[in-house]
Design an enzyme around this catalytic site. Structure first.
Site, PDB file in Angstrom:
ATOM      1  N   CYS A  42     -59.670  10.579 -20.541  1.00  0.00           N
ATOM      2  CA  CYS A  42     -60.626  10.417 -21.624  1.00  0.00           C
ATOM      3  C   CYS A  42     -59.932  10.026 -22.924  1.00  0.00           C
ATOM      4  CB  CYS A  42     -61.413  11.712 -21.811  1.00  0.00           C
ATOM      5  SG  CYS A  42     -61.843  12.482 -20.236  1.00  0.00           S
ATOM      6  N   THR A 273     -66.770  19.339   2.556  1.00  0.00           N
ATOM      7  CA  THR A 273     -67.245  18.079   3.129  1.00  0.00           C
ATOM      8  C   THR A 273     -67.774  18.348   4.535  1.00  0.00           C
ATOM      9  OG1 THR A 273     -65.185  17.501   4.244  1.00  0.00           O
ATOM     10  CG2 THR A 273     -65.369  16.896   1.916  1.00  0.00           C
ATOM     11  N   GLY A 282     -65.162  16.162  -7.879  1.00  0.00           N
ATOM     12  CA  GLY A 282     -64.957  15.170  -8.934  1.00  0.00           C
ATOM     13  C   GLY A 282     -65.808  13.913  -8.793  1.00  0.00           C
ATOM     14  N   LYS A 434     -84.841  26.072 -40.167  1.00  0.00           N
ATOM     15  CA  LYS A 434     -85.475  25.579 -38.948  1.00  0.00           C
ATOM     16  C   LYS A 434     -84.519  24.566 -38.345  1.00  0.00           C
ATOM     17  CE  LYS A 434     -89.945  26.172 -41.124  1.00  0.00           C
ATOM     18  NZ  LYS A 434     -90.609  25.722 -42.343  1.00  0.00           N
TER      19      LYS A 434
HETATM   20  C1  LIG Z   1     -53.698  20.663 -17.281  1.00  0.00           C
HETATM   21  C2  LIG Z   1     -54.413  21.267 -16.098  1.00  0.00           C
HETATM   22  C3  LIG Z   1     -53.563  21.293 -14.905  1.00  0.00           C
HETATM   23  C4  LIG Z   1     -54.765  22.669 -16.508  1.00  0.00           C
HETATM   24  O1  LIG Z   1     -55.396  23.381 -15.485  1.00  0.00           O
HETATM   25  P1  LIG Z   1     -55.692  24.928 -15.662  1.00  0.00           P
HETATM   26  O2  LIG Z   1     -54.426  25.698 -15.663  1.00  0.00           O
HETATM   27  O3  LIG Z   1     -56.737  25.299 -14.696  1.00  0.00           O
HETATM   28  O4  LIG Z   1     -56.391  24.945 -17.082  1.00  0.00           O
HETATM   29  P2  LIG Z   1     -56.032  25.588 -18.482  1.00  0.00           P
HETATM   30  O5  LIG Z   1     -54.655  25.374 -18.917  1.00  0.00           O
HETATM   31  O6  LIG Z   1     -57.100  25.090 -19.377  1.00  0.00           O
HETATM   32  O7  LIG Z   1     -56.212  27.155 -18.235  1.00  0.00           O
HETATM   33  C5  LIG Z   1     -57.390  27.653 -17.763  1.00  0.00           C
HETATM   34  C6  LIG Z   1     -57.112  28.984 -17.128  1.00  0.00           C
HETATM   35  O8  LIG Z   1     -56.579  29.894 -18.078  1.00  0.00           O
HETATM   36  C7  LIG Z   1     -57.435  31.026 -18.246  1.00  0.00           C
HETATM   37  N1  LIG Z   1     -57.378  31.334 -19.662  1.00  0.00           N
HETATM   38  C8  LIG Z   1     -57.551  30.491 -20.698  1.00  0.00           C
HETATM   39  N2  LIG Z   1     -57.348  31.127 -21.846  1.00  0.00           N
HETATM   40  C9  LIG Z   1     -57.023  32.392 -21.554  1.00  0.00           C
HETATM   41  C10 LIG Z   1     -56.692  33.534 -22.325  1.00  0.00           C
HETATM   42  N3  LIG Z   1     -56.647  33.474 -23.652  1.00  0.00           N
HETATM   43  N4  LIG Z   1     -56.410  34.688 -21.687  1.00  0.00           N
HETATM   44  C11 LIG Z   1     -56.458  34.751 -20.342  1.00  0.00           C
HETATM   45  N5  LIG Z   1     -56.752  33.695 -19.566  1.00  0.00           N
HETATM   46  C12 LIG Z   1     -57.033  32.532 -20.168  1.00  0.00           C
HETATM   47  C13 LIG Z   1     -58.751  30.583 -17.711  1.00  0.00           C
HETATM   48  O9  LIG Z   1     -59.494  31.677 -17.213  1.00  0.00           O
HETATM   49  C14 LIG Z   1     -58.351  29.640 -16.608  1.00  0.00           C
HETATM   50  O10 LIG Z   1     -57.913  30.352 -15.488  1.00  0.00           O
HETATM   51  P3  LIG Z   1     -58.764  30.403 -14.109  1.00  0.00           P
HETATM   52  O11 LIG Z   1     -59.117  28.991 -13.765  1.00  0.00           O
HETATM   53  O12 LIG Z   1     -57.819  31.028 -13.158  1.00  0.00           O
HETATM   54  O13 LIG Z   1     -59.924  31.247 -14.436  1.00  0.00           O
HETATM   55  C15 LIG Z   1     -55.677  20.460 -15.711  1.00  0.00           C
HETATM   56  O14 LIG Z   1     -56.743  20.829 -16.514  1.00  0.00           O
HETATM   57  C16 LIG Z   1     -55.451  18.980 -15.901  1.00  0.00           C
HETATM   58  O15 LIG Z   1     -54.705  18.356 -15.211  1.00  0.00           O
HETATM   59  N6  LIG Z   1     -56.113  18.389 -16.886  1.00  0.00           N
HETATM   60  C17 LIG Z   1     -55.891  17.015 -17.274  1.00  0.00           C
HETATM   61  C18 LIG Z   1     -56.775  16.055 -16.531  1.00  0.00           C
HETATM   62  C19 LIG Z   1     -58.169  16.056 -16.979  1.00  0.00           C
HETATM   63  O16 LIG Z   1     -58.845  17.087 -16.977  1.00  0.00           O
HETATM   64  N7  LIG Z   1     -58.651  14.842 -17.344  1.00  0.00           N
HETATM   65  C20 LIG Z   1     -60.004  14.667 -17.710  1.00  0.00           C
HETATM   66  C21 LIG Z   1     -60.223  15.108 -19.087  1.00  0.00           C
HETATM   67  S1  LIG Z   1     -59.341  14.096 -20.221  1.00  0.00           S
HETATM   68  C1  LIG Z   2     -90.503  24.025 -47.782  1.00  0.00           C
HETATM   69  C2  LIG Z   2     -91.377  24.837 -46.874  1.00  0.00           C
HETATM   70  C3  LIG Z   2     -92.654  25.179 -47.515  1.00  0.00           C
HETATM   71  C4  LIG Z   2     -91.636  23.957 -45.662  1.00  0.00           C
HETATM   72  O1  LIG Z   2     -92.495  24.562 -44.751  1.00  0.00           O
HETATM   73  P1  LIG Z   2     -93.014  23.747 -43.489  1.00  0.00           P
HETATM   74  O2  LIG Z   2     -93.947  22.686 -43.911  1.00  0.00           O
HETATM   75  O3  LIG Z   2     -93.486  24.714 -42.484  1.00  0.00           O
HETATM   76  O4  LIG Z   2     -91.645  23.158 -42.923  1.00  0.00           O
HETATM   77  P2  LIG Z   2     -91.083  21.689 -42.732  1.00  0.00           P
HETATM   78  O5  LIG Z   2     -91.252  20.824 -43.893  1.00  0.00           O
HETATM   79  O6  LIG Z   2     -89.710  21.909 -42.239  1.00  0.00           O
HETATM   80  O7  LIG Z   2     -91.979  21.071 -41.585  1.00  0.00           O
HETATM   81  C5  LIG Z   2     -92.082  21.707 -40.365  1.00  0.00           C
HETATM   82  C6  LIG Z   2     -93.364  21.241 -39.708  1.00  0.00           C
HETATM   83  O8  LIG Z   2     -93.338  19.850 -39.483  1.00  0.00           O
HETATM   84  C7  LIG Z   2     -93.434  19.548 -38.098  1.00  0.00           C
HETATM   85  N1  LIG Z   2     -92.545  18.403 -37.902  1.00  0.00           N
HETATM   86  C8  LIG Z   2     -91.251  18.286 -38.285  1.00  0.00           C
HETATM   87  N2  LIG Z   2     -90.807  17.059 -38.000  1.00  0.00           N
HETATM   88  C9  LIG Z   2     -91.824  16.397 -37.420  1.00  0.00           C
HETATM   89  C10 LIG Z   2     -91.956  15.084 -36.887  1.00  0.00           C
HETATM   90  N3  LIG Z   2     -90.949  14.221 -36.920  1.00  0.00           N
HETATM   91  N4  LIG Z   2     -93.140  14.735 -36.352  1.00  0.00           N
HETATM   92  C11 LIG Z   2     -94.171  15.598 -36.309  1.00  0.00           C
HETATM   93  N5  LIG Z   2     -94.082  16.866 -36.809  1.00  0.00           N
HETATM   94  C12 LIG Z   2     -92.916  17.244 -37.352  1.00  0.00           C
HETATM   95  C13 LIG Z   2     -93.048  20.814 -37.405  1.00  0.00           C
HETATM   96  O9  LIG Z   2     -93.642  20.912 -36.144  1.00  0.00           O
HETATM   97  C14 LIG Z   2     -93.553  21.862 -38.360  1.00  0.00           C
HETATM   98  O10 LIG Z   2     -94.942  21.998 -38.244  1.00  0.00           O
HETATM   99  P3  LIG Z   2     -95.651  23.315 -37.618  1.00  0.00           P
HETATM  100  O11 LIG Z   2     -95.045  24.507 -38.274  1.00  0.00           O
HETATM  101  O12 LIG Z   2     -97.081  23.125 -37.905  1.00  0.00           O
HETATM  102  O13 LIG Z   2     -95.327  23.208 -36.168  1.00  0.00           O
HETATM  103  C15 LIG Z   2     -90.733  26.156 -46.461  1.00  0.00           C
HETATM  104  O14 LIG Z   2     -89.861  25.984 -45.386  1.00  0.00           O
HETATM  105  C16 LIG Z   2     -89.939  26.747 -47.589  1.00  0.00           C
HETATM  106  O15 LIG Z   2     -90.459  27.163 -48.587  1.00  0.00           O
HETATM  107  N6  LIG Z   2     -88.614  26.761 -47.456  1.00  0.00           N
HETATM  108  C17 LIG Z   2     -87.727  27.156 -48.528  1.00  0.00           C
HETATM  109  C18 LIG Z   2     -87.405  28.626 -48.519  1.00  0.00           C
HETATM  110  C19 LIG Z   2     -86.473  29.032 -47.469  1.00  0.00           C
HETATM  111  O16 LIG Z   2     -86.710  28.810 -46.291  1.00  0.00           O
HETATM  112  N7  LIG Z   2     -85.392  29.673 -47.882  1.00  0.00           N
HETATM  113  C20 LIG Z   2     -84.431  30.216 -46.982  1.00  0.00           C
HETATM  114  C21 LIG Z   2     -83.519  29.175 -46.484  1.00  0.00           C
HETATM  115  S1  LIG Z   2     -82.527  28.543 -47.801  1.00  0.00           S
END
Ligand SMILES: CC(C)(COP(=O)(O)OP(=O)(O)OC[C@H]1O[C@@H](n2cnc3c(N)ncnc32)[C@H](O)[C@@H]1OP(=O)(O)O)[C@@H](O)C(=O)NCCC(=O)NCCS
Ligand SMILES: CC(C)(COP(=O)(O)OP(=O)(O)OC[C@H]1O[C@@H](n2cnc3c(N)ncnc32)[C@H](O)[C@@H]1OP(=O)(O)O)[C@@H](O)C(=O)NCCC(=O)NCCS
Ligand SMILES: Cc1cc2nc3c(=O)[nH]c(=O)nc-3n(C[C@H](O)[C@H](O)[C@H](O)COP(=O)(O)OP(=O)(O)OC[C@H]3O[C@@H](n4cnc5c(N)ncnc54)[C@H](O)[C@@H]3O)c2cc1C
Ligand SMILES: Cc1cc2nc3c(=O)[nH]c(=O)nc-3n(C[C@H](O)[C@H](O)[C@H](O)COP(=O)(O)OP(=O)(O)OC[C@H]3O[C@@H](n4cnc5c(N)ncnc54)[C@H](O)[C@@H]3O)c2cc1C
Lengths: 548, 548
Positions: A42, A273, A282, A434
């Site tokens: 990847c 298999t 895989g 929300k």
């Molecule tokens: C490198 C590779 C061999 C590592 O394999 P691995 O040893 O199974 O994986 P990790 O090093 O991530 O370790 C995971 C293991 O450690 C354990 N572990 C992780 N953190 C831990 C922690 N803090 N304490 C205790 N155990 C831990 C997990 O439980 C897991 O063990 P288990 O499988 O026996 O349960 C393999 O993942 C590999 O070849 N990867 C490269 C290829 C690839 O994935 N390519 C596609 C993505 S780019």
């Molecule tokens: C501003 C305030 C009045 C808005 O209230 P609200 O109208 O219920 O909330 P929103 O503007 O987020 O809209 C949500 C509504 O729109 C709908 N909605 C959102 N996006 C939508 C979309 N793309 N299409 C159709 N409906 C949508 C949701 O379903 C929801 O409606 P419902 O409750 O009837 O189901 C209220 O949230 C408020 O006073 N907030 C400030 C205070 C606060 O929350 N403080 C703490 C956090 S800092």
């Protein structure tokens, strides 16, 4: 016990490490065709683009480190060329010297992955036509770029690998064109959502040639011509073929293992298999899609790693089961993040599931805290049952978070209406009180309770313009001036109650605003006065992106 | 129908908007004691610190905008001073002119919130002793700072508000001290996890005076003295009292409504109080903790908003239920993000639940992709049943994501062992193929299957140093040299098999490394040779943070 593993990367290396952790006495031999084990598939595009600078970062382990930590014998440049299930043996070719030998096993694990799909087209195999799978492929591309300083590239295929390459090549200053037959990039997304990806690619100067069929490749003027059907060829200094991957299962097929879609290996949920004592994991195996229950190919690292661990457990006498995959995935596309989980509309339809959906444009975090940005979120559920089917999100910060929350919700069997109940962590730099996922839940709850009826971008063109329905845009006059849909009249939501008289009695009203929120409020107001209303799902913002 | 609402912010304003959306004909009047409605309580500290620059950003709506959109009458500077449940009336005081009047209701909704806890101490009430709840409080603090340019501040209390203020005042260049009786900041976290918060605060130059009792306040030399028990007073140019909040429920109490913990209003899951047609939501009400099932006070905006919507549904004849809260919350502490969901060890113990836990230090995203950083993650589950109880995570990028995934998993009723199965989205910039949440699941699975036995930082001091057990540090010699725990001998994991002879036969081995991963592998190796092993949970990294 002697375990032989084919393929030393995601599934194979993980299984090897896990088997050792479960059994200190087992003999474990891994054969890997390429020159590297445990490599970061990847990460490969990012090495080409220079984001990952050190080639050593591409391999998480080496045969040496694997041996000293796990006493696993990792034989690179060794290809398993035949399996003999009855004799419990494999034939191995040493690619360094061409010699062949047999190796016996008590248990065999196949993790051969998938190979770049190679269409049968003229020119496939040419030197400047690259594919990207292994570390060697990566070095080949990187070398070519460093030696030849190509100015342009054509990528045939716009999936994950094509897009990551497009970004990386573009960021290194090349002219990049993506060409493919499908009319949309990134088929895990529905076409409407993919529109946002197209927008970003174009904004970044990537040329998209969609809906065009590649018919072959030719060397030309020191570069390559990509031949198109009914169209002048595309010319570029290099071409990468990235139209998808195919399970790398010739070996399994020749051994008579039962195969599934596209030649993938059939396994049960223990990763066994059809042949005794042979496991497979895989990209090479067919899995069950956890939502549709249908057979699927899912070429992703998370599933490969999980399956490797499960196979290891079972090889060592345990009983671990793979629960199927949601196909959760995420990709960075320049600044954009695009992520998906579960079924999209297309998959759902193919699985015979009738869907409904909400589309919303919430902020990544509280609007009053600096740095928040809009995301576009589509949540799919089954009509009637409200079973949560999947989600697609495109935006910036926090997209990956909401997809993972949706994935966990699907795994937990939550109904789509229950998303409104999720108690997610909120502080202004991270979310809104929300959360977007809750907001999707509110909207779905409104559908379930009959408070929200929708129409969709695809319906807009078909709406009658003969006065039999009212088409209403409730944004501000300024927004309306800046662009609106033909036939929609403007009454801002906040003036609606005073101007009710302008809306013809008893006719259905189709309402739109920018995101869908104000038009929803307008619908609620109008419903209160007896109008039948429908809300444009996703609003003008979504409509414009989709119709563009 | 006529609905009166007390409090026009999170719960009250949300309910008002929702009621209007459900009932265009209802008469809705909101009384708000302060001068603002719909204000962003959670943004207030950031306005003081200048992160939010425009005071208009602090209010999401005004009485005017609320009226034009929702036809809700928002009466600011109006305090409801009595409820008459039998007559279905409230008495209201107009705080502008002192006049009083009565307002009748069909349904009454109380969303009065919680007020800063004011201890009965000498000096409480002095001008330079601030509290932070409303927009007015915010302006008062901001004005004081702009006019007097204070160089130092003492914050009495180190919870969410105290810490956010500490950061914002510190970032504006002030000397900041936090003083409180509890020995840890942020009690939603266990003490071990809070150690990371203490570390960050100290690194940023915030002085922490923990475990000290404030006995009063005195004006002194143009500033304030904070009087401590058995200790010289702390002097600063300003003091903010932020020791917590108390439900603002004098009104409900006087009206004879049934009350719960700390005078909170008792409600059922429909948000109905003990009095007919009176509903209550938000910080003022007692809720059920969704994990413990116990009564709890949870003063957070997400729950208040959700409850406001639920009450609105029920007021309008619907049937919506509040499923309880997990107390999910997150806070930015300078660069750090700290987040929590569900029960911590302390709460779980109080609820009579026997817990076990894993502690891990995964990267925020793939190690080979630039920019990844470690997080510390603690996941709690019930011993024996593996019920998922809660999580605490402290780190940088991606902390909020994993907490929300855990919250969704708890909501979905997942067992802690099932975390290994979650199909989360992976690409190198966002996660690892084994996401931190999966990794926690693997570890818990190992505990469940008997593959991982742990000991904890608190056990270390009690381990016998008499040779009856072996204490082993399997990190590299360099790591060992840089700091290790007394009594632990060093054999690097990769040399363990060759040096097995150095480990006394038949004696239990306590193994540690930096994070717990290598020592787990060492334990698995040693188990293979018949040793009983225990792994230091969280490793030296966690141990050092906790013991510091
Ligand atoms: C490198 C590779 C061999 C590592 O394999 P691995 O040893 O199974 O994986 P990790 O090093 O991530 O370790 C995971 C293991 O450690 C354990 N572990 C992780 N953190 C831990 C922690 N803090 N304490 C205790 N155990 C831990 C997990 O439980 C897991 O063990 P288990 O499988 O026996 O349960 C393999 O993942 C590999 O070849 N990867 C490269 C290829 C690839 O994935 N390519 C596609 C993505 S780019
Ligand atoms: C501003 C305030 C009045 C808005 O209230 P609200 O109208 O219920 O909330 P929103 O503007 O987020 O809209 C949500 C509504 O729109 C709908 N909605 C959102 N996006 C939508 C979309 N793309 N299409 C159709 N409906 C949508 C949701 O379903 C929801 O409606 P419902 O409750 O009837 O189901 C209220 O949230 C408020 O006073 N907030 C400030 C205070 C606060 O929350 N403080 C703490 C956090 S800092
Ligand atoms: C460029 C690129 C980018 C990717 N990005 C992502 C991403 O961002 N997120 C994500 O989830 N997934 C990504 N993937 C997919 C992910 O890498 C795979 O899903 C995963 O590696 C599959 O694991 P596997 O063990 O099945 O196969 P692989 O990891 O491909 O390993 C299979 C190995 O088997 C070897 N082999 C095959 N046949 C034989 C044989 N007969 N004898 C010996 N050896 C053999 C091959 O040489 C290969 O090294 C990406 C893949 C690529 C190529
Ligand atoms: C500084 C600060 C930062 C915060 N940060 C976060 C955060 O990051 N995340 C989070 O989840 N939560 C945070 N909170 C908590 C969150 O704001 C509350 O949980 C939420 O606002 C509670 O909503 P409520 O409707 O119950 O009460 P409030 O929003 O407090 O509203 C109650 C209103 O009722 C009014 N009132 C009270 N009594 C009367 C009366 N008798 N008559 C008329 N009016 C009355 C009050 O003046 C007040 O405006 C923070 C709170 C503060 C103060």
């Amino acid at each position: 016990m002697k375990i032989v593993i084919v393929g030393g990367v995601a599934g194979g290396a993980t299984a090897a490490a896990r088997i050792r952790r479960l059994d200190e006495q087992a003999e474990i031999i891994v054969f890997e065709r390429s020159g590297y084990v445990s490599y970061a598939n990847c990460g490969l595009p990012y090495y080409i683009g220079g984001v990952i600078e050190d080639p050593e970062d591409l391999t998480l382990q080496t045969p040496e480190s694997f041996f000293s930590r796990f006493r696993v014998v990792m034989k690179v440049r060794h290809e398993v060329i035949a399996i003999h299930p009855d004799e419990k043996k494999v034939t191995v070719r040493n690619l360094e010297n061409g010699s062949e030998f047999e190796e016996s096993y008590d248990k065999l694990l196949l993790s051969p992955g998938a190979k770049p799909t190679q269409p049968r087209l003229p020119g496939v195999g040419l030197e400047k036509l690259f594919t990207l799978r292994t570390v060697e492929d990566t070095f080949r591309i990187k070398d070519y770029i460093q030696r030849n300083q190509p100015k342009s590239a054509v990528l045939a295929g716009g999936g994950f690998i094509g897009l990551e390459l497009a970004e990386n090549l573009r960021e290194s200053g090349m002219d990049v064109t993506i060409v493919q037959r499908p009319r949309q990039l990134m088929t895990p997304f529905d076409a409407d959502m993919a529109a946002f990806i197209h927008g970003e690619m174009r904004k970044r100067g990537v040329r998209l040639i969609l809906g065009h069929t590649v018919e072959g490749f030719e060397e030309k003027d020191g570069g390559m011509d990509v031949l198109l059907k009914d169209e002048a060829p595309l010319h570029a200094d290099m071409v990468v073929l990235s139209i998808g991957v195919t399970p790398d299962t010739g070996l399994a097929r020749d051994a008579g293992l039962k195969l599934g879609i596209k030649g993938s290996i059939l396994v049960n949920d223990r990763m066994e298999t059809s042949a005794q004592d042979i496991y497979a994991v895989g990209d090479a195996v067919q899995v069950k899609h956890a939502v549709s229950g249908q057979d699927a190919l899912i070429s992703l690292a998370g599933p490969a790693n999980k399956q490797g661990r499960i196979a290891a457990d079972n090889i060592c006498g345990g009983d671990s089961r793979y629960v199927g995959s949601l196909g959760s995935s995420v990709i960075k596309i320049f600044d954009l993040t695009a992520a998906v989980t579960g079924l999209n509309e297309r998959n759902a339809k193919a699985a015979g599931i009738e869907t409904d959906q909400v589309v919303l444009s919430p902020m990544s975090h509280a609007g009053y805290y600096p740095g928040g940005r809009l995301m576009t979120m589509k949540v799919l559920f089954e009509k009637g049952t409200y079973r949560l089917l999947g989600g697609q999100i495109i935006g910036y910060e926090g997209v990956d978070k909401r997809i993972d929350v949706l994935a966990a919700a699907i795994h937990g069997g939550l109904k789509a209406t229950e998303l409104k109940e999720l108690d997610l962590a909120y502080a202004p730099p991270y979310s809104s009180a929300k959360d977007p996922v809750n907001m999707a839940g509110f909207m779905i709850d409104n559908i379930a309770k009959g408070n929200l009826k929708q129409f969709h971008p695809r319906d807009v063109a078909k709406l009658p313009r003969d006065g039999s329905v009212t088409l209403l845009d409730v944004r501000t006059p300024e927004e309306y001036e800046n662009g609106h849909i033909d036939g929609f009249a403007n009454i801002p939501v906040d003036a609606l109650r005073e101007r009710l008289g302008e809306i013809p009695d008893k006719k259905p009203v189709y309402v739109m605003c920018q995101s869908g929120l104000r038009s929803y409020i307008a619908c609620r107001i109008l419903s209160g006065y007896g109008f039948a209303c429908r809300n444009l799902s996703g609003g003008f913002r979504f409509y414009s992106a989709v119709m563009h």
